[in-house]
Write a protein that holds these residues in place. Sequence first.
Motif, mmCIF file in Angstrom:
data_model
loop_
_atom_site.group_PDB
_atom_site.id
_atom_site.type_symbol
_atom_site.label_atom_id
_atom_site.label_comp_id
_atom_site.label_asym_id
_atom_site.label_seq_id
_atom_site.Cartn_x
_atom_site.Cartn_y
_atom_site.Cartn_z
ATOM 1 N N ASP A 35 0.569 -0.855 -0.237
ATOM 2 C CA ASP A 35 -0.256 -0.097 0.009
ATOM 3 C C ASP A 35 1.162 1.257 0.221
ATOM 4 O O ASP A 35 0.158 2.107 -0.049
ATOM 5 N N ALA A 36 1.808 1.041 0.849
ATOM 6 C CA ALA A 36 2.563 2.250 0.746
ATOM 7 C C ALA A 36 3.758 2.517 -0.641
ATOM 8 O O ALA A 36 3.695 3.844 -1.045
ATOM 9 N N PHE A 37 3.668 1.306 -1.451
ATOM 10 C CA PHE A 37 4.749 1.090 -2.529
ATOM 11 C C PHE A 37 3.786 1.657 -3.862
ATOM 12 O O PHE A 37 4.036 2.452 -4.813
ATOM 13 N N THR A 38 2.474 1.981 -3.047
ATOM 14 C CA THR A 38 1.917 2.124 -4.625
ATOM 15 C C THR A 38 1.784 4.175 -4.767
ATOM 16 O O THR A 38 1.219 4.763 -5.139
ATOM 17 N N SER A 39 2.595 4.920 -3.562
ATOM 18 C CA SER A 39 2.411 6.375 -3.859
ATOM 19 C C SER A 39 3.674 6.797 -4.603
ATOM 20 O O SER A 39 4.076 7.987 -4.373
#
Length: 570
Positions: free
Chosen positions: A115-119
């Motif tokens: 979820d963090a890496f989608t940013s």
Amino acid sequence: MTPTIRDFKILNKRCEKYYDFLASSFGISVNLSDVEKRRLGFYLFIIEFLCDEQDLERQVDSIIDTNFNKVLNNTTDDDFGIDAIYIDEEEKEIKLFNFKFRESFNQDKTQDLNDAFTSSKFLNALSSGNVSTITGKPKGKLELLLKIINDPTDDWDMTLYQVSNEAKPVLDEKKHLDDFRVKYGIEVKNVSLPDICKFMSIRPKDLDATIILAKDSFMSYSEHSIETSKSYIARVKCSEIIRMTSSCELLRNETAIEDVDRLINAEIDYSVLYDNVRGFVLKSKYNGNILKTLEEQPKKFFKYNNGITLVCKAVNAKVLPINGNMKIEIKGFQVLNGGQTVRTIHNFNSKSKENFSKLIESEVLVRIFMSDSEDGEINKIAEYTNSQNAIKPWDLKSLSSEQIELEKYLDAHDIFYSRKSGDTGLESGDYKYKISMEKFGQILMAVQGYPEKGINSKKNIFEKHYDEIFIDNLKIEESHLLILRYFKILAIYKELGRRINNIEVLYVLYIDQNVIREMIDVKLIIDEINNFISTYQTDEEMSNVRKMGQTRFRTELTKLFVSKFDLHSM
């Protein structure tokens, strides 16, 4: 703490409330599923807490999520993996958000690191300064961020919050996200349901506790010698603070605990801090000195700590036979001052079993006041005892008697007056609108003749101009009418398809109430103000917001309306 399906359902209800406030304020007519309503309300609920932002328009302005803005504004701009951007100019903080709202509860489900890496798409654009592929509201926010971080005179902190309603936080997130932090120079914080439960307070039911004090560890106090109700000042073991503020009602009233593990595993009942002006601080920085003293010099704790202030609805004291110790029963109590001390004591207790023995060794000063809530004294105790510390003035004023009175009056007119982050009013309340204390202060400043002052600094409203706008010039019987008029103006902006600009709306309200006095159509006022903004000349180049923050702007705008509509003859 371990969240349950009940916590998940309570959060859903809270999110539905936030969506209802959004829909009524912005006139949303799109048919959405219950899950989608909760999802949108979830964004607002989290932003309110983590950004200490109760103003609905500012919450909405910070959200760039594609689906959210499609519902609200019928736009489809790609958010590039960031759902919201909140810029706190006073604290010099940039907060980015990535939200994941799960439809169903799974007690074994853990937050997904991905979820963090989608940013990354958004953060790559921020790092490179390339905004060519970004459009609409996300582009505007990114350009503002670039301006901020490229200013060599300012030093800002930036944090990415990965927020979900899943039951478990990311495991070993430091190991996996350190490279991410280094690459983008950004702090990453994970927020999941166990964290959310800590600040998902409802208006608390009365909390009671019983404590036995040695006869040499307390003194009683009353204002008059003939007064029957007394207050107490006591020296209390920190282990007893754990028991008295625990989430277990049985534990709070059981003074002889044989199984110490029950205390070692006790969790704080966060509703005991409902009236504490500091509210609920997620993953707060526990006071290092408090922790250090408990760890290294527990017997010195009483000397080094300022103590805890409790206010209760009733206190019954009884002298025990034989030893002469005092049994004190406290009914309906709240921690008004010392909330950080209480939280830190619980935090210290939860770190290891060995720490509990140090809590038995340490003591803290506790003041127990009984006060008639009808005379506003509880609010005064909270305000005055906390005013000695560095607390935001709006938090301090949230406990004042005039704010409590406003809340009660507006509640009777189906308007929820939000004094505290995360509160959604009475459970039985059927509210049409929600207005924050700050927003109402801006409205009052505008209709009392100074729209430019209301927007420049929240601190001015609750310090410099507070008595003037909330006490000297406020007519409480007209307060609900001002709020209804304000939301009517917002609805007209929505009808016209115009972006809501906070200070511009305040100017519309100022002209409407002070100059025109509702005699001219609001749409015409909006057009005239926009035309005036475009022709208004300043000595230096500045944004429209800065223009409207000038006293000269307000003066000349007023003259324009008086002249153009021949108001002298009205």
